[in-house]
Scaffold this active site. Structure first.
Site, short mmCIF file in Angstrom:
data_model
loop_
_atom_site.label_atom_id
_atom_site.label_comp_id
_atom_site.label_asym_id
_atom_site.label_seq_id
_atom_site.Cartn_x
_atom_site.Cartn_y
_atom_site.Cartn_z
N CYS A 167 1.42 -0.91 -0.21
CA CYS A 167 0.17 0.26 0.10
C CYS A 167 1.30 1.29 -0.39
CB CYS A 167 -0.94 -0.11 1.07
SG CYS A 167 -0.25 -0.24 2.96
N ASP B 39 2.70 2.51 2.84
CA ASP B 39 4.19 2.31 3.96
C ASP B 39 4.27 0.83 3.93
OD1 ASP B 39 4.59 4.91 4.72
OD2 ASP B 39 3.50 5.19 5.90
#
Lengths: 644, 737
Positions: A417, A419
């Site tokens: 995604c 992080d």
């Protein structure tokens, strides 16, 4: 030495070992244990349900020592070891949204808030770990009769309201100020109760997960994948675990260069490998391509190596959990996603899962809809307007696509995604739950949580805001709750495929907030080691594994190598009433079939015993008859009584 | 040889299997008979893993009575037509779509079939699925051939096992059945009356029914004229505390109303041991009308099977709410709970009143008994209940099923609504019923197989009349028999093998304390007293379970506290509770006795969509190797093991009794005699696994039963969605104005 229940420490403290927290046993001692365990919240937080009252006196006696019994009807909670009362206030009114005002005694300890109703006919008690408290605030001014009202907003879908007379002595602190002090240890530079809590469990839950052992179970390392020590001291990535599985063809120097290219240094590493096809689930954070479409040839090489490690497929799927708009917007901040030009043979798919802020808002709406009461005539449309189930659906749908690509397409996948510690953890862990039946056992699930969430740096401290008074913190979000909700949806669809039951999931969620165990404290493996959590606190799994029967699903059938493909549709998704609406006394749990199943099991073993007895009798009889015929009238064999 | 004849047929027809592509489609012959639409193929259905055998219907068959709408399409010309009876078709159909009453949508294509024969078979299907005359319903031919046919298979069940309880199910067509029911429920102040023999008093009441003992036949006959349909009050059931449940139609003679009400009430009061008063529950005022129920089902069907799956996902929850189906289910359950409260809590007799006493009363009267009387939760007891409160009480099955397609306004799924209510109870108390949701589903499907006496007629009188007329018109020699004998649906061997009937048996059922008549005295269920006792012993404050609910009653009695506090805390909710709500709450605070009173949880969170029934044909909604059936499977294995252990014990015991001769190793029970569908196999590792063919649709299969996708996005979609649905909602809109 680690703080645990090793055999000798168990022996030395025999007396206390089996009567740990009173509440931890209360749930197991009711005769209708199944219903009560479902009805009741996790044992360590027996909450409103006045668990003690559910026990019949006989059962209580059999389980609990006399000393504790005396405490049952008192105004004080039964304290855990090292738990101390900080303040007690009499004549406090609890304004119950279901009953109305109730007068009683409020106690605050360094672990919990305890309210005992003093009205003769009411045996209600509230027993809430302080970790659950999100916010305490004074409501309105002092009333004409000198009473002040306080609202307590909880992280577990309820709000409480109390009122009491302000102390005459203006120097004396109100009990709610005491409450705020102990509810927010971080803000008040206090230690969490978890560090004080002492309990002996027969098993040390910190040992449930061992990264090397889990790799070994998956058959790793092998000819294509190696275990790298590059992050041994968390120098490559401080939010990653120390043990990383990477392709053999990529040396550690390359990994360092890739770390600079991936957000927060979270490089692509293996989470799971298919035992037959060698297709893998790989996780990472977004590439830092930015507006200029930066490239990193080591990163490209790594993804190529991941694809090459799987001979079954000449393709690689990159699942970006975000909506494509969000992923594109991230380019402005230096992030972004893999371009198909740079990554040959890779196909990028966006899974449209919204960010933590959208999810937090959805849960807030859900709480409005379910607490304290639901509006009967518009229940479904109100539920729909929260979009909670829709988010659950999108997450499950993403995990299903990943599992399907790996299983049916025999293709390796890379999941990220922004992080790679929220949505990525949801997706990889759910996909692995679908793919690998080991994770559907109790211990396997503990491993899954430890691995994909705890060790890979889901920021529990930040997302939950343990002990932090800053309740408006924008970093808080119900990411892990959504994951558990998705698991519950799967349990509903496959009632025999999981070794654990609903109560297991509720217990995990309750201790996500309770701060009684170290399991969900801190943000990363590195922090946990620095805080010496395994030495100084207990693991939730110690508690759970010492009473497995409570958490076991009696219908469990080992599907062994079976892959589960849930139907991800609103037709089947349901609101988890047993969790989200459990505080509403009208939400009586449905009659569980588990109890009946246990009765049938008991009946079977009784019958088996009787059949076995009869078989033996018949055999004896036959033996005696033959011996008679053989003409040996010895008294060695006594004639068997006839069957009655 | 069961009276079925082929009417028309077409060769080289393609049956569509999957919605997305035609590659799995099956080739075969489409046949229309006077009973069903058949598709004969030599190919087997792809992906199909399980199929239960139906004696009257093959795997592709659709009974004509199950067809709701016949739609013919010519996609080249862009034409389509909903075919009625005796209509003309101006184009050659390339496609036939059958919308079924059981929610299936079946499609056939005629690309390779002769255009004329395709047209003919479509017209035949349209014609024969909308019979103009009741005697054209297949049941008449079927009954005739059964009775007078060469095979003489009517005797079939005499020596056979009767696991479905067909023979044991009382039909209430004779006084002795009512007598037994009176004894069973201890209704000593009630008697069987036979004034309606030959249906001379009321055309819609049964020949025998039960009335207060104090009422004389002469009076009854006199009163009858003042009631709608001459339906004088009819007894349903007695509570062990003496209160009784009675149903009646409204009094049409206004001048007589007061007098009649008084007389009837006093007679019912006299039949109560404590002479308690009678409360009247007017169902028309509080419950949705039959038209509203029908409109709800149409909307629900629209969401479940007509609308494209993915597109309807986003608004699924609100579309469920908008259909109002579960809202109505809750309304009926709630009403039944209120009646239960009066009978059990207030200990008074209740008389259910409805204009005609033939629709809403059937639902409520049977739900009340299901909640109060554990006997009704056994298989035979349930069948007797349906027989008593629906078939004999004159529910207009013929009109409500709309078998003759004469009047759409009369069509209403009251019986399905009732079954849904039963399912909700079953879903909340999985161990309380002897039968399963498969049973309920199959029972509902049997409505569309027009051969059973149960669902063919509006009332017993109509059955007698129609069969007399049929016999007369066909000049059948009657011999000793007075009329045609239609089998009741309860004779399950008409439809299923003994093995398949075991799918009706619930492995969880707790049935030990079921009521039974012993030596003429009625042993009824232990209830309130014992429970109160046990809860006192346990020291559980009655209202303190699962949460912080205290005893509101005591709170309001001591309301000094509340009163004192309220000015300060305006947020404190004033808790107002009706006596019935309190009764319910207190009941919920006690442990449940599955052999006693059962009350449903009525919150919308607990009354949910009956997925097996409504979604079983939807391929996208089918959970492969999942669903409740997998737990059922596991439970069945255990129940089967227990059963075979019990058999072993029995064998030991009987052989042990024979003077000490040692028995040979007891054989495990014959598999065909077990109660469970799923058998516990001796090999331990096989027993544990879940069969591959299980899915949330089991024992039904969505394969080839719901084809809708290929018309997606074409102008056709609108049309097909529209047709009847449009018509019905339009009608409804007019009526509600």
């Amino acid at each position: 030495m680690e703080k645990s229940g090793s055999v000798d420490s168990l022996g030395s403290r025999q007396s206390s070992s089996r009567q740990p927290s009173v509440d931890s046993l209360s749930s197991s001692s009711t005769s209708r244990s199944d219903r009560s365990s479902q009805a009741k919240p996790a044992s360590a937080m027996s909450s409103d349900s006045a668990s003690t009252n559910e026990l019949s006196p006989e059962l209580r006696q059999s389980k609990l020592p006399a000393k504790l019994l005396r405490g049952l009807n008192s105004n004080e909670p039964q304290l855990l070891p090292k738990e101390t009362v900080q303040d007690t206030a009499k004549d406090v009114t609890y304004i119950c949204p279901f009953i109305g005002a109730l007068r009683g005694t409020l106690t605050v300890t360094n672990y919990r808030l305890f309210f005992k109703c003093m009205d003769r006919d009411q045996s209600l008690a509230l027993d809430i770990p302080l970790g659950v408290v999100s916010r305490v605030e004074k409501i309105g001014g002092t009333s004409s009769r000198g009473e002040v009202s306080y609202g307590v907003v909880c992280k577990d879908m309820r709000n409480l309201q109390f009122a009491h007379r302000q102390p005459d002595d203006t120097l004396k602190k109100s009990i709610f100020e005491v409450l705020m002090k102990y509810a927010y240890p971080i803000s008040n530079s206090l230690a969490f109760f978890a560090y004080d809590y002492e309990q002996i469990f027969p098993e040390n839950g910190w040992k449930v997960f061992d990264a090397l052992a889990e790799s070994k179970r998956q058959g790793l390392p092998n000819e294509s994948w190696r275990i790298s020590k590059v992050n041994d001291h968390y120098e490559l990535c401080d939010s990653y675990p120390s043990t990383l599985v990477v392709p053999v063809t990529i040396p550690d120097e390359d990994l360092r260069r890739i770390a600079a290219f991936r957000a927060k240094g979270r490089i692509p590493v293996l989470s799971w490998i298919h035992p037959e096809t060698q297709a893998t689930v790989v996780r990472c954070s977004q590439p830092m391509v930015g507006v200029n479409s930066k490239r990193c040839k080591e990163d490209e090489k790594l993804l190529q190596a991941i694809m090459d490690a799987n001979a079954q497929s000449h393709k690689l799927f990159i699942f970006d959990a975000r909506p494509s708009v969000n992923a594109t917007a991230n380019k402005m901040k230096g992030g972004g996603y893999e371009s198909e030009d740079a990554y040959q043979n890779a196909e990028l798919v966006f899974l449209d899962i919204h960010n933590i802020h959208v999810m937090r808002e959805s849960l807030r709406k859900l709480k409005e809809v379910v607490y304290p009461n639901i509006e009967e005539s518009h229940w479904l449309s109100n539920l729909e307007s929260t979009h909670w189930l829709e988010h659950i659906k999108v997450i499950l749908a993403g995990a299903l696509r990943i599992a399907d690509k790996v299983e049916s397409g025999k293709t390796s996948v890379v999941v990220h995604c922004s992080d790679g510690w929220d949505r990525t953890a949801q997706l990889t862990s759910l996909a692995m739950l679908m793919l690998d039946s080991h994770y559907r056992t109790i211990r396997g699930f503990e491993v899954l949580v430890e691995k994909e969430w705890v060790s890979f740096g889901h920021r529990f401290q930040m997302r939950i805001g343990h002990g932090d008074k800053n309740h408006t913190d924008a970093d808080r979000s119900p990411v892990f709750l959504q994951f558990i909700d998705c698991v519950w949806q799967m349990i509903r669809q496959f009632p025999t495929a999981f070794e654990f039951n609903e109560y297991f999931l509720i217990t995990i969620l309750d201790h996500l907030y309770s701060c009684l165990f170290g399991t969900f404290m801190c943000n990363s493996e590195q922090q946990r080691l620095k805080e010496e959590l395994p030495k100084k606190t207990l693991s939730l799994w110690s508690y759970i594994n010492s009473q497995l029967e409570e958490f076991t699903n009696p219908f469990y059938v080992n599907y062994s190598s079976h892959v589960l493909f849930p139907v991800v549709s609103m037709r089947h998704l349901e609101l988890w009433v047993g969790y989200y609406i459990r505080w509403n006394p009208r939400m009586r749990p449905q009659e569980p079939v588990h109890q009946r199943y246990k009765e049938l099991l008991a009946k079977r073993s009784e019958l088996q015993k009787r059949v076995e007895e009869l078989r033996r009798e018949v055999a004896n009889k036959a033996a005696s008859l033959t011996s008679e015929r053989a003409g040996s009238p010895t008294r060695s064999i006594t004639p068997v009584q006839t069957f009655v | 040889g069961n009276g079925e004849i082929v009417v028309n047929e077409a060769n080289f027809v393609r049956k569509c299997i999957a919605a997305e592509s035609s590659q799995d489609d099956l080739w075969g012959k489409l046949i229309c008979t006077n009973f069903k639409i058949s598709f004969i193929t030599h190919n087997s259905i792809p992906q199909q893993k399980f199929q239960y055998v139906h004696h009257l219907l093959g795997e592709h068959d659709i009974p004509l009575a199950c067809v709701d709408q016949v739609v013919t399409v010519n996609d080249a010309k862009g034409k389509q037509k909903v075919l009625g009876s005796n209509q003309k078709l101006k184009f050659n159909p390339t496609e036939l779509i059958l919308y079924c009453k059981d929610f299936r949508i079946v499609r056939f294509r005629f690309d390779e079939a002769g255009p004329e024969s395709a047209k003919k078979v479509c017209l035949a299907i349209a014609h024969y699925s909308q019979p103009a005359d009741p005697q054209l319903l297949f049941g008449f031919e079927f009954a005739q051939s059964r009775q007078y046919g060469s095979s003489g298979n009517i005797i079939e069940r005499v020596n056979g096992v009767d696991p479905g309880g067909g023979c044991q199910t009382p039909l209430f067509d004779r006084p002795s059945d009512w007598d037994r029911e009176i004894k069973r429920t201890g209704a000593s102040e009630w008697r069987v009356c036979s004034i309606n023999e030959g249906y001379t008093v009321s055309p819609s009441l049964p020949e025998y029914f039960v009335v207060p003992a104090s009422m004389a036949d002469l009076d009854l006959k006199q009163y009858a004229c003042s009631y709608t349909g001459q339906r004088i009050p009819m007894w349903c059931w007695n509570h062990s505390n003496g209160s009784s449940l009675v149903r009646m139609s409204s009094i049409c003679d206004v001048q007589q109303q007061r007098k009649l009400d008084q007389r009837v009430s006093s007679a019912i009061t006299k039949s109560h041991p404590q002479r308690s008063e009678v409360l009247t529950s007017d169902l028309d005022k509080t419950l949705p009308s039959i038209q509203e129920v029908q409109a709800a089902l149409i909307k629900l069907r629209q969401s479940c099977v007509i609308e494209p799956f993915e597109e309807s996902e986003e608004k699924w929850l609100s579309s469920m709410e908008n259909s109002r189906w579960t809202e109505y289910v809750r309304a009926f359950l709630r009403h039944a709970v209120e009646v239960v409260y009066m009978l059990e809590g207030k200990r008074v007799s209740v008389s259910l009143q409805e204009e005609e006493d033939r629709d809403l009363c059937c639902v409520v009267a049977s739900l009340v008994q299901l909640m109060l009387d554990p006997h009704c939760r056994s298989l035979v007891g349930f069948q007797a209940l349906v027989q008593k409160e629906w078939v004999m009480a004159g529910h207009r099955f013929l009109d409500r099923c709309n078998h003759l397609k004469k009047n759409d306004k009369e069509e209403a799924p009251l019986f399905l609504l009732f079954l849904d209510c039963v399912w909700q109870l079953m879903n909340q108390y999985p161990a309380a019923f002897e039968f399963t949701e498969t049973y309920l589903t199959v029972l509902s499907d049997s409505m569309w197989i027009p051969v059973f006496s149960t669902f063919l007629f509006n009332c017993p009188q109509q059955r007698a009349e129609y069969s007399r007329e049929f016999v007369h018109s066909k000049s059948i020699p009657l011999g000793n028999e007075q009329a045609l004998k239609f089998p009741p649906v309860w004779d399950w061997s008409q439809q299923f093998t003994l093995k398949d009937q075991t799918l009706f048996n619930n492995p969880l059922y707790v049935g030990k304390g079921a009521t039974c008549v012993q030596n003429g005295t009625v042993k009824t269920f232990r209830r309130t007293k014992q429970r109160n006792y046990s809860s006192t012993v346990r020291g559980v404050p009655s209202a303190l379970k699962n949460g912080l609910r205290g005893d509101v009653d005591t709170l309001s009695r001591r309301n000094s506290l509340v009163a004192r506090l309220r000015p300060d805390f305006s947020q404190a909710r004033e808790v107002t509770e009706t006596p019935c709500e309190r009764f319910t709450r207190e009941w919920f605070s006690r442990p449940t006795d599955l052999q006693g009173l059962l009350l449903p949880q009525l919150l919308p969170t607990h009354v949910t969509l009956w997925r097996l029934y409504f979604l079983r044909w939807v391929p996208e909604a089918s959970i492969s190797q999942g669903g409740a059936i997998t737990a059922f499977h596991k439970l069945s294995l255990l129940a089967d093991e227990i059963e075979s252990l019990q058999n072993q014990l029995r064998q030991y015991n009987t052989s042990g009794g024979v003077g000490g001769t040692p028995a040979s190793t007891p054989n495990p029970a014959h598999p065909e005699h077990g109660r469970m569908y799923f058998k516990c196999t001796p090999s331990p590792n096989r027993a544990a696994s879940t069969p591959e063919y299980l899915s949330s649709s089991f024992p039904f299969s969505p394969v080839g039963n719901l084809c809708r996708r290929s018309i997606l996005g074409t102008p056709l979609t609108k049309f097909l969605n529209g047709a009847k649905i449009w018509l019905s909602t339009e009608t409804l809109a007019n009526e509600t104005v």
